[in-house]
Design a protein around this motif. Sequence first.
Motif, PDB file in Angstrom:
ATOM      1  N   THR A 173      18.686  42.112  23.551  1.00  9.30           N
ATOM      2  CA  THR A 173      17.639  42.863  22.876  1.00  9.30           C
ATOM      3  C   THR A 173      16.965  43.770  23.891  1.00  9.30           C
ATOM      4  OG1 THR A 173      15.676  42.673  21.478  1.00  9.30           O
ATOM      5  CG2 THR A 173      15.891  41.068  23.238  1.00  9.30           C
ATOM      6  N   TYR A 174      16.479  44.921  23.411  1.00 12.51           N
ATOM      7  CA  TYR A 174      15.910  45.932  24.289  1.00 12.51           C
ATOM      8  C   TYR A 174      14.603  46.478  23.730  1.00 12.51           C
ATOM      9  CZ  TYR A 174      20.613  46.063  26.311  1.00 12.51           C
ATOM     10  OH  TYR A 174      21.797  45.731  26.907  1.00 12.51           O
ATOM     11  N   ALA A 175      13.735  46.918  24.623  1.00 11.94           N
ATOM     12  CA  ALA A 175      12.576  47.688  24.207  1.00 11.94           C
ATOM     13  C   ALA A 175      13.068  49.026  23.676  1.00 11.94           C
ATOM     14  CB  ALA A 175      11.632  47.901  25.386  1.00 11.94           C
ATOM     15  N   ASP A 176      12.372  49.557  22.694  1.00 12.28           N
ATOM     16  CA  ASP A 176      12.788  50.838  22.108  1.00 12.28           C
ATOM     17  C   ASP A 176      12.862  51.940  23.160  1.00 12.28           C
ATOM     18  OD1 ASP A 176      11.001  50.377  18.953  1.00 12.28           O
ATOM     19  OD2 ASP A 176      12.986  49.719  19.604  1.00 12.28           O
ATOM     20  N   SER A 177      11.996  51.875  24.147  1.00 19.10           N
ATOM     21  CA  SER A 177      11.913  52.940  25.150  1.00 19.10           C
ATOM     22  C   SER A 177      13.139  53.003  26.056  1.00 19.10           C
ATOM     23  CB  SER A 177      10.658  52.752  26.005  1.00 19.10           C
ATOM     24  OG  SER A 177      10.673  51.480  26.640  1.00 19.10           O
ATOM     25  N   VAL A 178      13.950  51.945  26.078  1.00 16.64           N
ATOM     26  CA  VAL A 178      15.112  51.940  26.976  1.00 16.64           C
ATOM     27  C   VAL A 178      16.438  51.837  26.232  1.00 16.64           C
ATOM     28  CG1 VAL A 178      13.693  50.853  28.756  1.00 16.64           C
ATOM     29  CG2 VAL A 178      15.212  49.429  27.369  1.00 16.64           C
ATOM     30  N   LYS A 179      16.402  51.672  24.935  1.00 20.52           N
ATOM     31  CA  LYS A 179      17.640  51.555  24.156  1.00 20.52           C
ATOM     32  C   LYS A 179      18.531  52.764  24.360  1.00 20.52           C
ATOM     33  CE  LYS A 179      16.172  48.569  20.350  1.00 20.52           C
ATOM     34  NZ  LYS A 179      15.803  48.514  18.918  1.00 20.52           N
ATOM     35  N   GLY A 180      19.814  52.497  24.570  1.00 17.99           N
ATOM     36  CA  GLY A 180      20.766  53.558  24.775  1.00 17.99           C
ATOM     37  C   GLY A 180      20.863  54.027  26.221  1.00 17.99           C
ATOM     38  N   ARG A 181      19.926  53.601  27.061  1.00 18.50           N
ATOM     39  CA  ARG A 181      19.940  54.009  28.476  1.00 18.50           C
ATOM     40  C   ARG A 181      20.133  52.818  29.408  1.00 18.50           C
ATOM     41  NH1 ARG A 181      15.494  56.028  30.706  1.00 18.50           N
ATOM     42  NH2 ARG A 181      14.047  54.921  29.329  1.00 18.50           N
ATOM     43  N   PHE A 182      19.608  51.665  29.037  1.00 19.51           N
ATOM     44  CA  PHE A 182      19.682  50.463  29.874  1.00 19.51           C
ATOM     45  C   PHE A 182      20.648  49.462  29.246  1.00 19.51           C
ATOM     46  CE2 PHE A 182      15.160  50.579  31.947  1.00 19.51           C
ATOM     47  CZ  PHE A 182      15.378  51.897  32.313  1.00 19.51           C
ATOM     48  N   THR A 183      21.335  48.706  30.098  1.00 21.19           N
ATOM     49  CA  THR A 183      22.230  47.655  29.633  1.00 21.19           C
ATOM     50  C   THR A 183      21.988  46.394  30.455  1.00 21.19           C
ATOM     51  OG1 THR A 183      23.931  49.268  29.041  1.00 21.19           O
ATOM     52  CG2 THR A 183      24.614  46.969  29.234  1.00 21.19           C
ATOM     53  N   ILE A 184      21.727  45.297  29.759  1.00 22.62           N
ATOM     54  CA  ILE A 184      21.544  44.013  30.434  1.00 22.62           C
ATOM     55  C   ILE A 184      22.838  43.218  30.317  1.00 22.62           C
ATOM     56  CG2 ILE A 184      20.579  42.882  28.371  1.00 22.62           C
ATOM     57  CD1 ILE A 184      18.744  41.291  30.285  1.00 22.62           C
ATOM     58  N   SER A 185      23.173  42.515  31.387  1.00 24.32           N
ATOM     59  CA  SER A 185      24.382  41.684  31.382  1.00 24.32           C
ATOM     60  C   SER A 185      24.140  40.482  32.290  1.00 24.32           C
ATOM     61  CB  SER A 185      25.600  42.480  31.853  1.00 24.32           C
ATOM     62  OG  SER A 185      25.397  42.985  33.166  1.00 24.32           O
ATOM     63  N   ARG A 186      25.037  39.501  32.219  1.00 25.19           N
ATOM     64  CA  ARG A 186      24.879  38.327  33.071  1.00 25.19           C
ATOM     65  C   ARG A 186      26.244  37.740  33.380  1.00 25.19           C
ATOM     66  NH1 ARG A 186      21.482  33.842  30.125  1.00 25.19           N
ATOM     67  NH2 ARG A 186      21.934  32.778  32.088  1.00 25.19           N
ATOM     68  N   ASP A 187      26.267  36.939  34.442  1.00 27.12           N
ATOM     69  CA  ASP A 187      27.475  36.205  34.790  1.00 27.12           C
ATOM     70  C   ASP A 187      27.433  34.858  34.080  1.00 27.12           C
ATOM     71  OD1 ASP A 187      27.621  37.263  38.288  1.00 27.12           O
ATOM     72  OD2 ASP A 187      28.372  38.190  36.442  1.00 27.12           O
ATOM     73  N   ALA A 188      28.493  34.549  33.363  1.00 25.12           N
ATOM     74  CA  ALA A 188      28.548  33.302  32.605  1.00 25.12           C
ATOM     75  C   ALA A 188      28.450  32.096  33.532  1.00 25.12           C
ATOM     76  CB  ALA A 188      29.851  33.235  31.810  1.00 25.12           C
ATOM     77  N   GLY A 189      27.615  31.154  33.148  1.00 27.94           N
ATOM     78  CA  GLY A 189      27.507  29.914  33.899  1.00 27.94           C
ATOM     79  C   GLY A 189      26.733  30.016  35.190  1.00 27.94           C
ATOM     80  N   LYS A 190      26.163  31.175  35.449  1.00 26.56           N
ATOM     81  CA  LYS A 190      25.412  31.362  36.692  1.00 26.56           C
ATOM     82  C   LYS A 190      24.012  31.883  36.390  1.00 26.56           C
ATOM     83  CE  LYS A 190      29.475  32.620  39.459  1.00 26.56           C
ATOM     84  NZ  LYS A 190      30.047  33.675  40.343  1.00 26.56           N
ATOM     85  N   ILE A 191      23.125  31.688  37.348  1.00 26.40           N
ATOM     86  CA  ILE A 191      21.818  32.332  37.230  1.00 26.40           C
ATOM     87  C   ILE A 191      21.959  33.692  37.882  1.00 26.40           C
ATOM     88  CG2 ILE A 191      19.379  32.197  37.764  1.00 26.40           C
ATOM     89  CD1 ILE A 191      19.611  29.215  37.839  1.00 26.40           C
ATOM     90  N   ALA A 192      22.447  34.644  37.124  1.00 25.61           N
ATOM     91  CA  ALA A 192      22.670  35.998  37.621  1.00 25.61           C
ATOM     92  C   ALA A 192      22.573  36.939  36.444  1.00 25.61           C
ATOM     93  CB  ALA A 192      24.036  36.115  38.290  1.00 25.61           C
ATOM     94  N   VAL A 193      21.666  37.886  36.546  1.00 28.40           N
ATOM     95  CA  VAL A 193      21.480  38.856  35.473  1.00 28.40           C
ATOM     96  C   VAL A 193      21.346  40.240  36.098  1.00 28.40           C
ATOM     97  CG1 VAL A 193      18.956  38.609  35.430  1.00 28.40           C
ATOM     98  CG2 VAL A 193      20.187  39.331  33.361  1.00 28.40           C
ATOM     99  N   TYR A 194      21.802  41.241  35.358  1.00 30.99           N
ATOM    100  CA  TYR A 194      21.842  42.598  35.862  1.00 30.99           C
ATOM    101  C   TYR A 194      21.205  43.545  34.848  1.00 30.99           C
ATOM    102  CZ  TYR A 194      25.355  40.098  38.487  1.00 30.99           C
ATOM    103  OH  TYR A 194      26.006  39.150  39.240  1.00 30.99           O
ATOM    104  N   LEU A 195      20.679  44.658  35.360  1.00 27.19           N
ATOM    105  CA  LEU A 195      20.139  45.697  34.489  1.00 27.19           C
ATOM    106  C   LEU A 195      20.662  47.034  34.979  1.00 27.19           C
ATOM    107  CD1 LEU A 195      18.209  46.098  32.054  1.00 27.19           C
ATOM    108  CD2 LEU A 195      16.446  46.711  33.737  1.00 27.19           C
ATOM    109  N   SER A 196      21.581  47.608  34.224  1.00 27.40           N
ATOM    110  CA  SER A 196      22.108  48.930  34.541  1.00 27.40           C
ATOM    111  C   SER A 196      21.231  49.957  33.856  1.00 27.40           C
ATOM    112  CB  SER A 196      23.554  49.057  34.059  1.00 27.40           C
ATOM    113  OG  SER A 196      24.387  48.174  34.763  1.00 27.40           O
ATOM    114  N   MET A 197      20.683  50.867  34.641  1.00 34.24           N
ATOM    115  CA  MET A 197      19.727  51.838  34.120  1.00 34.24           C
ATOM    116  C   MET A 197      20.289  53.243  34.333  1.00 34.24           C
ATOM    117  SD  MET A 197      16.181  50.110  35.492  1.00 34.24           S
ATOM    118  CE  MET A 197      16.545  50.425  37.220  1.00 34.24           C
ATOM    119  N   ASN A 198      20.503  53.946  33.238  1.00 34.41           N
ATOM    120  CA  ASN A 198      21.036  55.310  33.289  1.00 34.41           C
ATOM    121  C   ASN A 198      20.030  56.289  32.711  1.00 34.41           C
ATOM    122  OD1 ASN A 198      23.639  54.486  34.293  1.00 34.41           O
ATOM    123  ND2 ASN A 198      24.113  53.759  32.231  1.00 34.41           N
TER     124      ASN A 198
END
Length: 123
Positions: A58-83
Motif C-alpha cells: 500500500t502507498y500514500a497517494d503522493s508517491v503512487k506510481g513513483r515509489f515501489t516497496i519490496s522485501r526479501d522473503a524470510g528476512k528483515i530487509a525492506v527496500y524503497l525504490s524512489m523514481n
Amino acid sequence: VQLVESGGGMVQAGGSLRLSCTGSRGTFSLNAMGWSRQAPGKEQEFVAAISETGRTTTYADSVKGRFTISRDAGKIAVYLSMNNLKPEDTGIYYCLGSRASFVNSSIGEFDYWGQGTQVTVSE
C-alpha cells in the motif's frame, strides 16, 4: 528489534534513489514492514507498507506510481525504490516494522522504528 536504514542522499528533481533497511529480530516478532517520512517542520507521514508475505503493498497517494516497496522473503530487509523524485519528497525516511501481518497506511500500527536516513531533492 533493531532497524537500520541506508541509501539516502541528495538528488536533483526527476532523479532516483533506493533506500534499504535491514534489521535483527532478536526474540521479537516482526512481520509487516514499511516506510514513513518527515519533512522539515511537518508531521511524520506514511509512505508505503508491505505485508509479511510481500504479496500486498500500500502507498500514500503522493508517491503512487513513483515509489515501489519490496522485501526479501524470510528476512528483515525492506527496500524503497524512489523514481521521479520531487522537492516535496525531501525529508527523513524511517524504516518501520510491525508485529501485525499487514499494516494499512497507519503509522501508529507499527511497533519498531529505525533511526532514519535523509533524502534531499533539489530543484
